[in-house]
Design a protein around this motif. Structure first.
Motif, PDB file in Angstrom:
ATOM      1  N   SER A   2       0.829  -1.203   0.000  1.00 31.46           N
ATOM      2  CA  SER A   2       0.000   0.000   0.000  1.00 31.46           C
ATOM      3  C   SER A   2       0.866   1.257   0.000  1.00 31.46           C
ATOM      4  N   ASN A   3       0.236   2.392  -0.275  1.00 31.54           N
ATOM      5  CA  ASN A   3       0.944   3.665  -0.224  1.00 31.54           C
ATOM      6  C   ASN A   3       1.522   3.917   1.160  1.00 31.54           C
ATOM      7  N   GLU A   4       0.782   3.512   2.202  1.00 36.36           N
ATOM      8  CA  GLU A   4       1.267   3.704   3.555  1.00 36.36           C
ATOM      9  C   GLU A   4       2.582   2.958   3.780  1.00 36.36           C
ATOM     10  N   GLU A   5       2.646   1.719   3.318  1.00 40.01           N
ATOM     11  CA  GLU A   5       3.841   0.896   3.506  1.00 40.01           C
ATOM     12  C   GLU A   5       5.047   1.453   2.752  1.00 40.01           C
ATOM     13  N   GLN A   6       4.819   2.209   1.708  1.00 40.56           N
ATOM     14  CA  GLN A   6       5.910   2.753   0.901  1.00 40.56           C
ATOM     15  C   GLN A   6       6.402   4.107   1.407  1.00 40.56           C
ATOM     16  N   TRP A   7       5.761   4.675   2.420  1.00 41.70           N
ATOM     17  CA  TRP A   7       6.107   6.010   2.905  1.00 41.70           C
ATOM     18  C   TRP A   7       7.503   6.035   3.520  1.00 41.70           C
ATOM     19  N   THR A  70      -4.711  12.713   5.310  1.00 37.68           N
ATOM     20  CA  THR A  70      -3.787  11.821   4.600  1.00 37.68           C
ATOM     21  C   THR A  70      -2.822  11.158   5.575  1.00 37.68           C
TER      22      THR A  70
END
Length: 83
Positions: A2-7, A70
């Motif tokens: 997910s986008n969260e994991e890539q932050w 966000t």
């Protein structure tokens, strides 16, 4: 992933990234010379992302900041240390 994991980000010369703790819960960690150190958690609740700093007193319920629209805003709240 997910986008969260890539932050990831760099703030004040430190590198920070996200680890998944469980469903809808993420830990924000900082790289140190001795390994990694948690700076807090983000939980998807109350209609947004709520940031829970690691070093807040936990008398009663833990104090969270947000909700933020966000994930990145909630994560930067933890990283910057300025609620």
């Amino acid at each position: 992933m997910s986008n969260e994991e890539q932050w990831t980000t760099t703030f004040d010369g430190n590198d920070y990234f996200c680890e998944v703790s469980e469903a809808e819960t993420w830990s924000i960690v900082r790289n140190t010379p001795y390994g990694t150190e948690s700076v807090g958690q983000i939980i998807n609740e109350d209609g947004g992302y709520v940031a829970y700093p690691q070093d807040l007193p936990t008398a009663g319920a833990p104090l969270g900041f947000g909700p933020f629209d966000t994930f990145a805003d909630a994560a930067m709240e933890l990283v910057s240390g300025t609620p």
